[in-house]
Scaffold this motif. Sequence first.
Motif, PDB file in Angstrom:
ATOM      1  N   GLU A 248      62.058  66.237  66.614  1.00  0.00           N
ATOM      2  CA  GLU A 248      62.711  67.513  66.928  1.00  0.00           C
ATOM      3  C   GLU A 248      63.207  67.530  68.373  1.00  0.00           C
ATOM      4  OE1 GLU A 248      63.406  70.396  65.198  1.00  0.00           O
ATOM      5  OE2 GLU A 248      62.856  69.322  63.372  1.00  0.00           O
ATOM      6  N   ALA A 249      62.369  67.068  69.291  1.00  0.00           N
ATOM      7  CA  ALA A 249      62.771  67.071  70.692  1.00  0.00           C
ATOM      8  C   ALA A 249      63.921  66.097  70.930  1.00  0.00           C
ATOM      9  CB  ALA A 249      61.580  66.716  71.580  1.00  0.00           C
ATOM     10  N   PHE A 250      63.852  64.930  70.285  1.00  0.00           N
ATOM     11  CA  PHE A 250      64.943  63.973  70.483  1.00  0.00           C
ATOM     12  C   PHE A 250      66.235  64.465  69.836  1.00  0.00           C
ATOM     13  CE2 PHE A 250      67.567  60.308  69.388  1.00  0.00           C
ATOM     14  CZ  PHE A 250      67.763  59.799  70.664  1.00  0.00           C
ATOM     15  N   MET A 251      66.158  65.115  68.686  1.00  0.00           N
ATOM     16  CA  MET A 251      67.375  65.646  68.071  1.00  0.00           C
ATOM     17  C   MET A 251      68.028  66.698  68.956  1.00  0.00           C
ATOM     18  SD  MET A 251      66.870  65.815  63.931  1.00  0.00           S
ATOM     19  CE  MET A 251      65.331  66.718  63.963  1.00  0.00           C
ATOM     20  N   ARG A 252      67.220  67.440  69.722  1.00  0.00           N
ATOM     21  CA  ARG A 252      67.797  68.401  70.662  1.00  0.00           C
ATOM     22  C   ARG A 252      68.583  67.647  71.743  1.00  0.00           C
ATOM     23  NH1 ARG A 252      66.773  73.702  71.837  1.00  0.00           N
ATOM     24  NH2 ARG A 252      66.747  73.714  69.546  1.00  0.00           N
ATOM     25  N   TYR A 253      67.990  66.581  72.276  1.00  0.00           N
ATOM     26  CA  TYR A 253      68.693  65.755  73.268  1.00  0.00           C
ATOM     27  C   TYR A 253      69.989  65.209  72.664  1.00  0.00           C
ATOM     28  CZ  TYR A 253      69.439  61.929  76.619  1.00  0.00           C
ATOM     29  OH  TYR A 253      69.977  61.073  77.560  1.00  0.00           O
TER      30      TYR A 253
ATOM     31  N   ALA B  19      58.249  67.385  73.393  1.00  0.00           N
ATOM     32  CA  ALA B  19      57.627  67.175  72.087  1.00  0.00           C
ATOM     33  C   ALA B  19      56.135  67.507  72.127  1.00  0.00           C
ATOM     34  CB  ALA B  19      57.832  65.730  71.636  1.00  0.00           C
ATOM     35  N   VAL B  20      55.471  67.085  73.181  1.00  0.00           N
ATOM     36  CA  VAL B  20      54.035  67.379  73.321  1.00  0.00           C
ATOM     37  C   VAL B  20      53.820  68.888  73.446  1.00  0.00           C
ATOM     38  CG1 VAL B  20      52.083  67.141  74.911  1.00  0.00           C
ATOM     39  CG2 VAL B  20      53.382  65.128  74.214  1.00  0.00           C
TER      40      VAL B  20
ATOM     41  N   ALA C 187      51.706  71.329  70.922  1.00  0.00           N
ATOM     42  CA  ALA C 187      50.668  72.268  71.345  1.00  0.00           C
ATOM     43  C   ALA C 187      50.957  73.671  70.836  1.00  0.00           C
ATOM     44  CB  ALA C 187      50.559  72.269  72.868  1.00  0.00           C
ATOM     45  N   LEU C 188      52.220  74.056  70.840  1.00  0.00           N
ATOM     46  CA  LEU C 188      52.596  75.394  70.366  1.00  0.00           C
ATOM     47  C   LEU C 188      52.407  75.498  68.856  1.00  0.00           C
ATOM     48  CD1 LEU C 188      55.703  75.736  72.658  1.00  0.00           C
ATOM     49  CD2 LEU C 188      53.678  77.205  72.747  1.00  0.00           C
TER      50      LEU C 188
END
Length: 210
Positions: free
Chosen positions: A170-175, A113-114, A118-119
Amino acid sequence: MTRAGRALSLSDLGAEAAPWHAGDGAASVRALEESSLRRMERLGRLLHPHGMALTPTDVAAAPLPLIAALDAWTLATWPAIVNRDDADPRRFRARHWTPGAQAAAYTLVVDVAVALAALLRALRPDAAWAIDHFTAHVADGAATAGQPVLFDPRQPVDTLAPVVYDALGEAFMRYQSIAWRDGVPGTFLAGMRPALWDTHRHLFVGPGSA
């Protein structure tokens, strides 16, 4: 940018305490900001065998290829470290994570997520970490209300249609999507669409569109 690397293992992952803090959320934002460099370096070490680098120079020079590479890397490597029971957002947002596998996997989610934050900021430098206190989101009970997200701080708190980017979500939904095997998830770039629409519309509708 990506190449084959060895399989990801929980033993490869660092583990940190959950970044959620009591209060108005300011402490959570500070925790994310202060840990950003450390998290990017740790994730970079995992990505290096796959031909990716997350140095500030790389992020600034090639944010779009790196976003796509993170898509491919998570889809290829996370099946080895996900746990269906931990694909519960209540567990992820808990103030305390269980030491061991859960804390390691959740730390990786936050690290990604971090990196996504940054991106996004490489593409939208006006975006910053802050707590979503937008009146419309609080009134609607939006999932991001009261949570650390990224947005342009020039948006008035009472704007009718606030634009935020929920990098953590977003990162957790990917997991979650990998753990539950509920189909191919949307790309990380697609998740950035609202935040990039004003400045990078061509990424979503084609270079010839207005």
